[in-house]
Design an enzyme around this catalytic site. Structure first.
Site, PDB file in Angstrom:
ATOM      1  N   HIS A   1      74.043  40.767 -91.607  1.00  0.00           N
ATOM      2  CA  HIS A   1      74.560  40.848 -92.992  1.00  0.00           C
ATOM      3  C   HIS A   1      75.588  39.719 -93.133  1.00  0.00           C
ATOM      4  O   HIS A   1      76.748  39.880 -92.753  1.00  0.00           O
ATOM      5  CB  HIS A   1      75.200  42.231 -93.182  1.00  0.00           C
TER       6      HIS A   1
ATOM      7  N   CYS B   1      82.192  34.450-107.699  1.00  0.00           N
ATOM      8  CA  CYS B   1      81.730  33.252-108.394  1.00  0.00           C
ATOM      9  C   CYS B   1      81.727  32.066-107.436  1.00  0.00           C
ATOM     10  O   CYS B   1      82.733  31.808-106.769  1.00  0.00           O
ATOM     11  CB  CYS B   1      82.638  32.968-109.581  1.00  0.00           C
TER      12      CYS B   1
ATOM     13  N   ASN C   1      77.010  37.223-100.808  1.00  0.00           N
ATOM     14  CA  ASN C   1      76.053  37.359 -99.697  1.00  0.00           C
ATOM     15  C   ASN C   1      75.122  36.163 -99.696  1.00  0.00           C
ATOM     16  O   ASN C   1      74.949  35.498-100.712  1.00  0.00           O
ATOM     17  CB  ASN C   1      75.166  38.594 -99.909  1.00  0.00           C
TER      18      ASN C   1
HETATM   19  P1  HMG Z   1      92.076  57.200-100.226  1.00  0.00           P
HETATM   20  O1  HMG Z   1      92.951  56.850-101.393  1.00  0.00           O
HETATM   21  O2  HMG Z   1      92.672  57.122 -98.880  1.00  0.00           O
HETATM   22  O3  HMG Z   1      91.347  58.597-100.401  1.00  0.00           O
HETATM   23  O4  HMG Z   1      90.795  56.267-100.279  1.00  0.00           O
HETATM   24  P2  HMG Z   1      91.883  60.037-100.622  1.00  0.00           P
HETATM   25  O5  HMG Z   1      90.980  60.933 -99.837  1.00  0.00           O
HETATM   26  O6  HMG Z   1      93.382  60.117-100.370  1.00  0.00           O
HETATM   27  O7  HMG Z   1      91.620  60.271-102.175  1.00  0.00           O
HETATM   28  C1  HMG Z   1      92.312  59.522-103.182  1.00  0.00           C
HETATM   29  C2  HMG Z   1      91.591  59.726-104.488  1.00  0.00           C
HETATM   30  O8  HMG Z   1      90.266  59.171-104.427  1.00  0.00           O
HETATM   31  C3  HMG Z   1      91.408  61.196-104.850  1.00  0.00           C
HETATM   32  O9  HMG Z   1      91.393  61.287-106.268  1.00  0.00           O
HETATM   33  C4  HMG Z   1      90.042  61.486-104.326  1.00  0.00           C
HETATM   34  O10 HMG Z   1      89.439  62.568-104.961  1.00  0.00           O
HETATM   35  C5  HMG Z   1      89.313  60.199-104.664  1.00  0.00           C
HETATM   36  P3  HMG Z   1      92.636  61.869-107.097  1.00  0.00           P
HETATM   37  O11 HMG Z   1      92.810  63.237-106.550  1.00  0.00           O
HETATM   38  O12 HMG Z   1      93.771  60.948-106.761  1.00  0.00           O
HETATM   39  O13 HMG Z   1      92.168  61.766-108.496  1.00  0.00           O
HETATM   40  N1  HMG Z   1      88.154  59.991-103.792  1.00  0.00           N
HETATM   41  C6  HMG Z   1      86.929  59.669-104.245  1.00  0.00           C
HETATM   42  N2  HMG Z   1      86.456  59.467-105.492  1.00  0.00           N
HETATM   43  C7  HMG Z   1      85.143  59.169-105.595  1.00  0.00           C
HETATM   44  N3  HMG Z   1      84.329  59.057-104.538  1.00  0.00           N
HETATM   45  C8  HMG Z   1      84.760  59.242-103.288  1.00  0.00           C
HETATM   46  C9  HMG Z   1      86.116  59.563-103.109  1.00  0.00           C
HETATM   47  N4  HMG Z   1      86.868  59.822-102.017  1.00  0.00           N
HETATM   48  C10 HMG Z   1      88.101  60.072-102.444  1.00  0.00           C
HETATM   49  N5  HMG Z   1      83.927  59.117-102.261  1.00  0.00           N
HETATM   50  C11 HMG Z   1      88.481  55.846 -99.890  1.00  0.00           C
HETATM   51  C12 HMG Z   1      89.787  56.365 -99.299  1.00  0.00           C
HETATM   52  C13 HMG Z   1      87.533  55.685 -98.744  1.00  0.00           C
HETATM   53  C14 HMG Z   1      87.938  56.862-100.884  1.00  0.00           C
HETATM   54  C15 HMG Z   1      88.757  54.499-100.630  1.00  0.00           C
HETATM   55  O14 HMG Z   1      89.469  53.675 -99.758  1.00  0.00           O
HETATM   56  C16 HMG Z   1      87.508  53.822-101.073  1.00  0.00           C
HETATM   57  O15 HMG Z   1      86.828  54.310-101.966  1.00  0.00           O
HETATM   58  N6  HMG Z   1      87.172  52.669-100.455  1.00  0.00           N
HETATM   59  C17 HMG Z   1      85.925  52.003-100.753  1.00  0.00           C
HETATM   60  C18 HMG Z   1      86.079  50.543-100.553  1.00  0.00           C
HETATM   61  C19 HMG Z   1      84.744  49.871-100.769  1.00  0.00           C
HETATM   62  O16 HMG Z   1      83.846  50.383-101.404  1.00  0.00           O
HETATM   63  N7  HMG Z   1      84.620  48.650-100.209  1.00  0.00           N
HETATM   64  C20 HMG Z   1      83.433  47.898-100.354  1.00  0.00           C
HETATM   65  C21 HMG Z   1      82.319  48.402 -99.500  1.00  0.00           C
HETATM   66  S1  HMG Z   1      82.431  47.851 -97.811  1.00  0.00           S
HETATM   67  C22 HMG Z   1      81.755  46.253 -97.846  1.00  0.00           C
HETATM   68  O17 HMG Z   1      81.505  45.715 -98.899  1.00  0.00           O
HETATM   69  C23 HMG Z   1      81.420  45.584 -96.556  1.00  0.00           C
HETATM   70  C24 HMG Z   1      79.911  45.507 -96.312  1.00  0.00           C
HETATM   71  O18 HMG Z   1      79.234  44.810 -97.353  1.00  0.00           O
HETATM   72  C25 HMG Z   1      79.648  44.808 -94.976  1.00  0.00           C
HETATM   73  C26 HMG Z   1      80.367  43.455 -94.851  1.00  0.00           C
HETATM   74  O19 HMG Z   1      80.115  42.547 -95.673  1.00  0.00           O
HETATM   75  O20 HMG Z   1      81.179  43.359 -93.935  1.00  0.00           O
HETATM   76  C27 HMG Z   1      79.311  46.925 -96.225  1.00  0.00           C
HETATM   77 MG    MG Z   2      79.078  42.650 -97.457  1.00  0.00          MG
END
Ligand code: HMG
Ligand code: MG
Length: 308
Positions: free
Chosen positions: A211, A244, A253
């Site tokens: 990836h 962009c 990607n």
């Molecule tokens: P947090 O703030 O530590 O979570 O985030 P929390 O458990 O303390 O919850 C905080 C709030 O988020 C709460 O809401 C939860 O309900 C809500 P509030 O009570 O404040 O209203 N919450 C959620 N809402 C919707 N869906 C959920 C969820 N979980 C908690 N699943 C958390 C921790 C993991 C949720 C946050 O850090 C997060 O969402 N991170 C995602 C980051 C992300 O998506 N990054 C991009 C993907 S990774 C990537 O792109 C790399 C990859 O392509 C490979 C590469 O290129 O290397 C895969």
């Molecule tokens: Mg990626």
């Protein structure tokens, strides 16, 4: 070693690409893109993420997108539409929307884990184990990602052994495939090969995927280097979506069109039709108001007299 005769491409544009675009792309356009990618013959299309909308507002409508895709006659049942689930809350929401495959995402770097999912690598693996258990009870396959496999934006170079350790944990947990993410596109062929070789010691090569982000224009070279080691699954984004290409720090990607052009040149089968892929590329590029980042797409469209 002989290059693989067939390669599977995992299209991540609708998720990894669009999560990084500054403008939020509406669900209807995301669905239109996924339908066109299905038309092009992509067999695995990552359609969204069930993450916190505060963290990634671009993916907020993923339930709506997944439901529409699963109900679309253009999205053939043979195509798999995985979604990212960082925790049980995301997993439950994904299942509710009809997900039949999910992905979890860990990192080889502590700082990146904290910035991306707000917890340590060890804590993330505990959360992911709960997701894998829930998924296995429903016979839902889980793909595992490892980010920062060559370098981390906060810590610099990452040792191959660190990557292998996290990959092994995800594999032993039950992930059917581990996708190795060069998140910031800093890898060059030698570094990527050393990293893959370390991973191939702890798990089979045919369960590893590449990836690669294309920040420094090295992704195609890195894919070739990976093919040389026998890797046969690669993630890519139509039109090189994600950041962009004209903005500093852009990290899209590798473009699906560029990878397909490489594979066609090498005589490697992927089941993807370039003409139909260009339709998808033009569709999303027109929506974003710019040319595809893919050099192959730009060259082929120019030759055809088409405008992106
Ligand atoms: P947090 O703030 O530590 O979570 O985030 P929390 O458990 O303390 O919850 C905080 C709030 O988020 C709460 O809401 C939860 O309900 C809500 P509030 O009570 O404040 O209203 N919450 C959620 N809402 C919707 N869906 C959920 C969820 N979980 C908690 N699943 C958390 C921790 C993991 C949720 C946050 O850090 C997060 O969402 N991170 C995602 C980051 C992300 O998506 N990054 C991009 C993907 S990774 C990537 O792109 C790399 C990859 O392509 C490979 C590469 O290129 O290397 C895969
Ligand atoms: Mg990626």
């Amino acid at each position: 070693m002989a290059l693989p005769g067939r390669v599977r491409l995992v299209e991540v544009g609708p998720r990894d690409g669009l999560q990084n675009e500054r403008q939020i792309v509406p669900a209807t356009v995301r669905v239109g893109l996924i339908e066109r990618l299905c038309d092009a013959g992509l067999a695995v299309i990552e359609v969204g993420s069930f993450v916190s909308p505060q963290w990634v507002p671009q993916m907020a409508d993923s339930s709506e997108v997944l439901r529409a895709v699963l109900g679309s006659p253009r999205c053939r049942p043979a195509v798999s539409f995985p979604v990212l689930t960082p925790n049980l809350r995301g997993f439950d929401a994904a299942i509710e929307a009809g997900a039949r495959e999910v992905a979890i995402f860990a990192a080889a770097s502590e700082s990146f884990s904290q910035k991306n999912i707000n917890c340590s690598v060890a804590e993330s693996l505990k959360r992911f184990a709960a997701v894998v258990d829930a998924a296995s009870a429903l016979e839902i396959p889980v793909r595992g990602y490892v980010s920062c496999v060559v370098a981390c934006p906060y810590e610099g170079a990452i040792a191959p052994q660190k990557v292998a350790t996290v990959a092994q944990r995800l594999f032993e947990m039950g992930c059917h495939e581990i996708s190795l993410g060069d998140t910031i596109g800093a890898g060059t062929p030698g570094a990527v090969q050393r990293m893959i070789e370390a991973c191939a010691v702890v798990m089979p090569m045919d369960r590893l995927a590449g990836h690669y982000h294309d920040t420094f224009g090295m992704a195609i070279g890195n894919i070739y280097a990976s093919l040389e080691l026998g890797m046969a699954v690669f993630d890519s984004s139509v039109a090189g979506l994600g950041g962009c290409p004209y903005a500093a720090g852009a990290t899209g990607n590798v473009a699906t069109e560029d990878v397909l052009f490489l594979l066609q040149g090498l005589g490697i089968d992927s089941g993807i039709d370039m003409a139909a892929l260009l339709v998808a590329s033009e569709y999303i590029s027109r929506h974003l108001g710019r040319e595809p980042a893919s050099k192959a797409a730009r060259a082929l469209l120019a030759r055809r007299g088409g405008a992106a």
